[in-house]
Design an enzyme around this catalytic site. Structure first.
Site, mmCIF file in Angstrom:
data_model
loop_
_atom_site.group_PDB
_atom_site.id
_atom_site.type_symbol
_atom_site.label_atom_id
_atom_site.label_comp_id
_atom_site.label_asym_id
_atom_site.label_seq_id
_atom_site.Cartn_x
_atom_site.Cartn_y
_atom_site.Cartn_z
ATOM 1 N N HIS A 259 0.815 -1.205 0.000
ATOM 2 C CA HIS A 259 0.000 0.000 0.000
ATOM 3 C C HIS A 259 0.858 1.269 0.000
ATOM 4 O O HIS A 259 0.343 2.367 -0.106
ATOM 5 C CB HIS A 259 -0.896 -0.048 1.248
ATOM 6 C CG HIS A 259 -1.941 1.008 1.286
ATOM 7 N ND1 HIS A 259 -2.401 1.636 0.152
ATOM 8 C CD2 HIS A 259 -2.609 1.564 2.310
ATOM 9 C CE1 HIS A 259 -3.313 2.523 0.493
ATOM 10 N NE2 HIS A 259 -3.446 2.501 1.788
ATOM 11 N N CYS A 260 2.198 1.135 0.140
ATOM 12 C CA CYS A 260 3.011 2.339 0.355
ATOM 13 C C CYS A 260 3.995 2.639 -0.764
ATOM 14 O O CYS A 260 3.874 3.658 -1.437
ATOM 15 C CB CYS A 260 3.781 2.199 1.667
ATOM 16 S SG CYS A 260 2.706 2.054 3.090
ATOM 17 N N ILE A 261 4.979 1.758 -0.940
ATOM 18 C CA ILE A 261 6.126 2.097 -1.803
ATOM 19 C C ILE A 261 5.718 2.375 -3.261
ATOM 20 O O ILE A 261 6.247 3.305 -3.864
ATOM 21 C CB ILE A 261 7.224 1.000 -1.733
ATOM 22 C CG1 ILE A 261 7.496 0.568 -0.290
ATOM 23 C CG2 ILE A 261 8.510 1.445 -2.405
ATOM 24 C CD1 ILE A 261 8.110 1.620 0.594
ATOM 25 N N ILE A 263 3.070 3.697 -4.273
ATOM 26 C CA ILE A 263 2.075 4.775 -4.351
ATOM 27 C C ILE A 263 2.592 6.103 -3.813
ATOM 28 O O ILE A 263 2.543 7.132 -4.487
ATOM 29 C CB ILE A 263 0.817 4.353 -3.551
ATOM 30 C CG1 ILE A 263 0.149 3.177 -4.271
ATOM 31 C CG2 ILE A 263 -0.156 5.511 -3.364
ATOM 32 C CD1 ILE A 263 -0.975 2.546 -3.525
ATOM 33 N N ASP A 264 3.120 6.067 -2.598
ATOM 34 C CA ASP A 264 3.418 7.318 -1.886
ATOM 35 C C ASP A 264 4.321 8.287 -2.648
ATOM 36 O O ASP A 264 4.052 9.498 -2.656
ATOM 37 C CB ASP A 264 4.035 7.015 -0.512
ATOM 38 C CG ASP A 264 3.129 6.138 0.326
ATOM 39 O OD1 ASP A 264 1.946 6.014 -0.038
ATOM 40 O OD2 ASP A 264 3.608 5.574 1.321
#
Ligand SMILES: NC(=O)c1ccc[n+]([C@@H]2O[C@H](COP(=O)([O-])OP(=O)(O)OC[C@H]3O[C@@H](n4cnc5c(N)ncnc54)[C@H](O)[C@@H]3O)[C@@H](O)[C@H]2O)c1
Length: 428
Positions: A259-261, A263-264
């Site tokens: 959910h992070c790398i 997208i962020d």
């Protein structure tokens, strides 16, 4: 004191339980009634959170879940941990934050503290969220209520990673907002790191995740370059990491997941444009990382070709659907991209994942929803033309795999320690 935590997912639930353990009354709020019912019945929907942990907090009267946002009126502080995905044009989608702001604003008591934890671009807290909260409550941030940002740091799948022990960065809208937020977190977290503003705290999280995305891209590129030179990148990384300073190992893989790398960093890219700035490292890393699944599929084709087989018509089994080892989280998993690419080329695709027995519905890969993991067994693996290791779960018996599978394409170096036959394993 009473704390409300909005969004009881991978971030909000462990955080709630940590505050409850620290003796704070926590009201967990979520729009998903199934989650709320599960928690009140002391059931867990996250693999690494034991039902006993939830039961402890519920039975001590320290934690309760609800869908009733009016109850924000009972809380002295509210922490928001809702999703921040990208939309289909790969632009930030902060609608969950905005919706949460609208739901809580009319019920916020005067003097309360609101902290955003969702990863997002600098300016979300002191512009977007502040405006929603002020217009919905009729109060002013920094005067009638306090506002802060504190990024979550999670290391899913790492049993030694404990919420209480991970230093917590906090930035406030005003010095008093910062003081209130530091006070709150200090009740449950060992080390709190104050920074000068909400924006500095938001930017800290983006630096951390961009750092990972860029370094993973670097080793993914070196995997291809060194591979062409007949050098094994995993061996090189393992030898480089013996350097006691100035080097930190990152490992190649079939593409970014979670959910992070993936997208962020693009939250920053989008916001930077407003300032006429370009995030070239992020763009390049994104390009390299998103090209990985195709590279891996080409390696599967090469491996089959060596056996006089084509991708078209071959049975390919994906080993691992979760985006990283030993977790049951399949969000943004590159395994789905691999499955799509292989299917497009005419392969018959199946999968095995001990943590994901059946694929859940999702926005992007909904067409795989309901597909079930094959059972672990000799006949299933023998009948495959190729097995593609996409996630290195420690529950998998790689020795048995080497006995059963004729052709293994390994995107994780999972077979490194296993004795295999010449030509049986293809690193990818
Ligand atoms: N998962 C991680 O490892 C991780 C690590 C660091 C930061 N983050 C960030 O934390 C944030 C939350 O991530 P997550 O992994 O916990 O997501 P998640 O999807 O696991 O949980 C989010 C929860 O919010 C709920 N929700 C959605 N809309 C809501 C609304 N309007 N009101 C109340 N609840 C609502 C959902 O039902 C869900 O339970 C994201 O910004 C993410 O980037 C995640």
């Amino acid at each position: 004191m009473k704390l409300a935590v909005v969004g009881l997912g991978y971030v909000g639930l462990p955080l709630s339980l940590q505050f409850a353990r620290a003796g704070i009354d926590v009201l967990g709020l979520d729009v998903d009634k199934q989650k709320v019912d599960a928690l009140n019945a002391c059931r867990s929907y996250i693999k690494h959170i034991e039902p006993t942990e939830i039961a402890e907090a519920v039975n001590a009267g320290q934690f309760e879940a609800s869908v009733d946002f009016d109850r924000v009126s009972e809380a002295e502080a509210v922490i928001i941990c809702v999703p921040t995905p990208l939309n289909k044009n790969r632009e930030p989608d902060i609608s969950y934050i905005v919706e949460t702001g609208k739901s809580i604003a009319p019920h916020m008591p005067k003097g309360c503290l609101v902290v955003l934890e969702s990863t997002t671009y600098p300016g979300t807290t002191d512009e977007d969220l502040r405006e929603v909260l002020e217009s919905g409550s009729g109060m002013k941030a920094g005067k009638d209520f306090h506002l802060a940002f504190s990024p979550e740091r999670e290391d899913p799948g790492n049993p030694d990673s404990k919420v209480a022990l991970i230093p917590k960065v906090v930035g406030g809208y005003t010095p008093e907002c910062l003081e209130k937020a530091v006070d709150l977190y200090s009740k449950a977290i060992k080390t709190v790191v104050p920074v000068s503003s909400c924006r500095a705290a938001e930017a800290t999280k983006l630096l951390e995740n961009t750092f990972r995305a860029v370094n993973i891209a670097l080793v993914n590129e070196l995997k291809i370059v060194y591979g062409a030179m007949g050098i094994d990148v995993w061996e090189v990384i393992n030898s480089a990491k013996t350097k006691p300073f100035g080097f930190m190992p990152f490992y190649p893989g079939p593409g970014l997941g979670g959910h992070c790398i993936p997208i962020d960093p693009f939250y920053l890219t989008w916001k930077a444009r407003e300032y006429g700035q370009h995030t070239r490292f992020i763009e390049l890393a994104g390009e390299i990382n998103t090209s990985m699944p195709q590279y891996v599929v080409n390696r599967v084709a090469d491996a089959l070709n060596a056996k006089r087989k084509s991708l078209n018509g071959s049975k390919v089994l994906i080993l691992g659907i979760a985006y990283k080892a030993d977790v049951d989280d399949d969000r943004e998993s590159p395994s789905y991209v691999l499955m799509d690419l292989l299917t497009k080329q005419g392969a018959q695709v199946s999968y095995y994942d001990p943590h994901i027995p059946v694929i859940r519905p999702s926005r992007e890969f909904g067409h795989w929803a309901g597909t079930k993991s094959v059972a672990w067994g000799k006949e299933v693996f023998r009948s495959c033309d190729a097995v593609l290791i996409s996630t290195q779960h420690s529950a998998v018996n790689y020795r048995e795999l080497s006995d059963w599978a004729e052709c293994i394409v390994d995107a994780r170096n999972a077979m490194a320690a296993i004795k295999t036959k010449p030509g049986q394993v293809w690193k990818a």
